[in-house]
Design a protein around this motif. Structure first.
Motif, PDB file in Angstrom:
ATOM      1  N   TYR A  57      -0.594   0.339  11.061  1.00  0.00           N
ATOM      2  CA  TYR A  57      -1.240  -0.167   9.843  1.00  0.00           C
ATOM      3  C   TYR A  57      -0.312  -1.146   9.121  1.00  0.00           C
ATOM      4  O   TYR A  57      -0.726  -2.238   8.715  1.00  0.00           O
ATOM      5  CB  TYR A  57      -1.590   1.002   8.928  1.00  0.00           C
ATOM      6  N   TYR A  58       0.946  -0.763   8.975  1.00  0.00           N
ATOM      7  CA  TYR A  58       1.943  -1.622   8.320  1.00  0.00           C
ATOM      8  C   TYR A  58       2.072  -2.957   9.047  1.00  0.00           C
ATOM      9  O   TYR A  58       2.087  -4.029   8.418  1.00  0.00           O
ATOM     10  CB  TYR A  58       3.284  -0.896   8.286  1.00  0.00           C
ATOM     11  N   ASN A  98      -0.058   4.184  -0.515  1.00  0.00           N
ATOM     12  CA  ASN A  98      -0.769   5.338   0.033  1.00  0.00           C
ATOM     13  C   ASN A  98      -0.319   5.671   1.448  1.00  0.00           C
ATOM     14  O   ASN A  98      -0.318   6.842   1.850  1.00  0.00           O
ATOM     15  CB  ASN A  98      -2.275   5.072   0.030  1.00  0.00           C
ATOM     16  N   ILE A  99       0.059   4.662   2.217  1.00  0.00           N
ATOM     17  CA  ILE A  99       0.552   4.893   3.576  1.00  0.00           C
ATOM     18  C   ILE A  99       1.864   5.668   3.522  1.00  0.00           C
ATOM     19  O   ILE A  99       2.089   6.596   4.320  1.00  0.00           O
ATOM     20  CB  ILE A  99       0.726   3.554   4.315  1.00  0.00           C
ATOM     21  N   ASN A 152       0.841  -1.204   0.000  1.00  0.00           N
ATOM     22  CA  ASN A 152       0.000   0.000   0.000  1.00  0.00           C
ATOM     23  C   ASN A 152       0.876   1.254   0.000  1.00  0.00           C
ATOM     24  O   ASN A 152       1.302   1.751   1.048  1.00  0.00           O
ATOM     25  CB  ASN A 152      -0.930   0.005   1.212  1.00  0.00           C
ATOM     26  N   ALA A 156      -6.966  -1.957   7.907  1.00  0.00           N
ATOM     27  CA  ALA A 156      -5.757  -2.763   7.700  1.00  0.00           C
ATOM     28  C   ALA A 156      -6.097  -4.240   7.528  1.00  0.00           C
ATOM     29  O   ALA A 156      -5.523  -4.926   6.670  1.00  0.00           O
ATOM     30  CB  ALA A 156      -4.799  -2.568   8.878  1.00  0.00           C
ATOM     31  N   ILE A 165      -8.374   2.056  12.205  1.00  0.00           N
ATOM     32  CA  ILE A 165      -7.128   1.593  11.581  1.00  0.00           C
ATOM     33  C   ILE A 165      -7.107   0.077  11.465  1.00  0.00           C
ATOM     34  O   ILE A 165      -6.732  -0.483  10.418  1.00  0.00           O
ATOM     35  CB  ILE A 165      -5.911   2.095  12.390  1.00  0.00           C
ATOM     36  N   LEU A 204      -6.486   6.151  -2.777  1.00  0.00           N
ATOM     37  CA  LEU A 204      -6.958   5.093  -1.871  1.00  0.00           C
ATOM     38  C   LEU A 204      -8.123   4.321  -2.475  1.00  0.00           C
ATOM     39  O   LEU A 204      -8.162   3.083  -2.421  1.00  0.00           O
ATOM     40  CB  LEU A 204      -7.380   5.707  -0.532  1.00  0.00           C
ATOM     41  N   CYS A 211       0.678   4.940  11.003  1.00  0.00           N
ATOM     42  CA  CYS A 211       1.223   4.274   9.808  1.00  0.00           C
ATOM     43  C   CYS A 211       1.977   2.999  10.189  1.00  0.00           C
ATOM     44  O   CYS A 211       1.870   1.971   9.505  1.00  0.00           O
ATOM     45  CB  CYS A 211       2.152   5.225   9.059  1.00  0.00           C
ATOM     46  N   PHE A 232       2.554   9.414   4.971  1.00  0.00           N
ATOM     47  CA  PHE A 232       3.703   9.601   5.863  1.00  0.00           C
ATOM     48  C   PHE A 232       4.584  10.751   5.363  1.00  0.00           C
ATOM     49  O   PHE A 232       4.923  11.669   6.122  1.00  0.00           O
ATOM     50  CB  PHE A 232       4.500   8.293   5.932  1.00  0.00           C
TER      51      PHE A 232
END
Length: 385
Positions: free
Chosen positions: A110-111, A76-77, A74, A368, A364, A317, A107, A81
């Protein structure tokens, strides 16, 4: 000898289970505790954000120390950031923004979830436990028994500190709860009717109508079912119209003020954490108090990041998840995720949900886990091909 071998192999299996699932269990504990944690001597907001930041950091550390379950794709994250860092450096180079820290930790969280969660449905079940314990405490509060927040009248928040926070959480997770029990929707509907938060009720209604649209193919049947539902919603809402009208009228000046100011700087915004400061400097009041909230997550993002970055990131997104979910048809869990995200999008139009720690965590985690689920479905399709 055989007994020793059996005991040793059992211990190895247990240790392997714990090691393999340590991230999932940590995520479940984080999901369960983050919205409801309460400690004496702390302000609720500070405690929530502290738990969010440290929990995200711990989960990220666990994630990178364990083998990856899937590849993180992704972009977009990374865009969010970089955008947050660049805006902070340009707009406030001499101090570190609090919101920048929260975005960084968000972030990382989410990762970690996308990369390392293996038991997606198992994690989702903890939303059910979270809902049940909150509803149980809310029932006690209805009878005047408040075990956590003291004897406060009209406080029906469960363990969520505020009534609206409980209602919004239930609206978010209602579609996920329905995967495990359809009766959960009835429970959520009753709870929302008792708490009477308009943003949550609108989100729940929107989610329900979209679900009917996808489940029923015939337009005639849709009309026959949707019209009575809308009539029921109107019947319930009419006694509350005065209060609802006041809330909308009180938000409109804030929205117009935020939008007007945002259009004055559409490319890079005014910087993180600047909305409250600028509202005070502009002497913008509502009644006797300062405007400190936008009551709209999208307008707040536009104000702080800029209109153009908002449009680019929103389109990116949408395109990313649309491409990721292409070809996955008739999947019940996918539909639950989509409906839950629809509820989140509706609520964010009326509340600064991502700026509230106890609500940001489930948002989140839901998004995710949705990405992780879609990646797994894609990988299975590739293997079968």
């Amino acid at each position: 000898m055989l007994v020793r071998v059996y005991i040793w192999s059992k211990m190895v299996r247990q240790q392997s289970f714990i090691t393999t699932n340590i991230f999932d269990w940590s995520l479940k504990a984080f999901l369960f505790l983050a919205p409801i944690i309460w400690l004496p001597g702390f302000t609720q907001k500070s405690l929530q954000l502290l738990f969010f930041n440290y929990g995200a950091l711990i989960l990220f550390g666990l994630s990178i120390s364990l083998p990856a379950k899937r590849e993180f794709k992704n972009y977009n994250i990374l865009i969010l950031f970089i955008l947050a860092v660049v805006i902070s450096l340009i707009r406030a180079p001499h101090h570190l923004s609090i919101s920048l820290l929260h975005i960084i930790f968000g972030c990382l969280l989410y990762y970690a979830i996308v990369r390392s969660t293996s038991d997606i449905q198992g994690v989702l079940k903890w939303f059910m436990y979270l809902a049940l314990i909150n509803v149980a405490f809310m029932v006690l509060q209805l009878f005047g028994i408040n075990l956590v927040y003291g004897e406060q009248p009209k406080l029906f928040c469960g363990l969520m500190a505020m009534n609206k926070h409980l209602a919004i959480l239930l609206a978010f997770i209602a579609p996920i709860l329905a995967v495990f029990s359809v009766w959960a929707l009835l429970l959520v509907g009753i709870a929302l009717g008792m708490v009477r938060n308009y943003a949550a009720m609108l989100a729940f209604t929107a989610m329900f109508l979209v679900a009917l649209h996808f489940q029923i193919k015939s337009w005639k049947k849709k009309i026959l079912i949707i019209i009575p539902i809308l009539a029921l919603v109107v019947f319930i809402a009419l006694p509350l119209f005065g209060s609802l009208s006041y809330k909308i009228n009180s938000r409109l000046p804030v929205w117009l003020f935020t939008l007007k100011q945002s259009l004055g700087n559409p490319f890079i915004g005014y910087g993180l954490d600047t909305f409250t400061l600028h509202a005070e400097l502009s002497n913008f009041r509502l009644g006797e108090g300062w405007i400190v909230e936008t009551y709209n997550e999208y307008l707040r993002f536009i104000y702080e990041f800029g209109f153009v970055p908002f449009v680019i990131l929103a389109y990116s997104l949408f395109s990313y998840f649309k491409r990721l979910s292409a070809g996955i048809i008739g999947d019940r869990l996918k539909m639950a995720f989509v409906l839950s995200i629809i509820s989140i999008l509706v609520v964010c139009f009326f509340q600064d949900a991502l700026h509230i720690g106890r609500l940001a965590v489930p948002i989140i985690i839901i998004i995710a886990l949705f990405e992780a689920y879609l990646l797994d479905k894609q990988n299975k399709e590739v293997i079968h091909d």
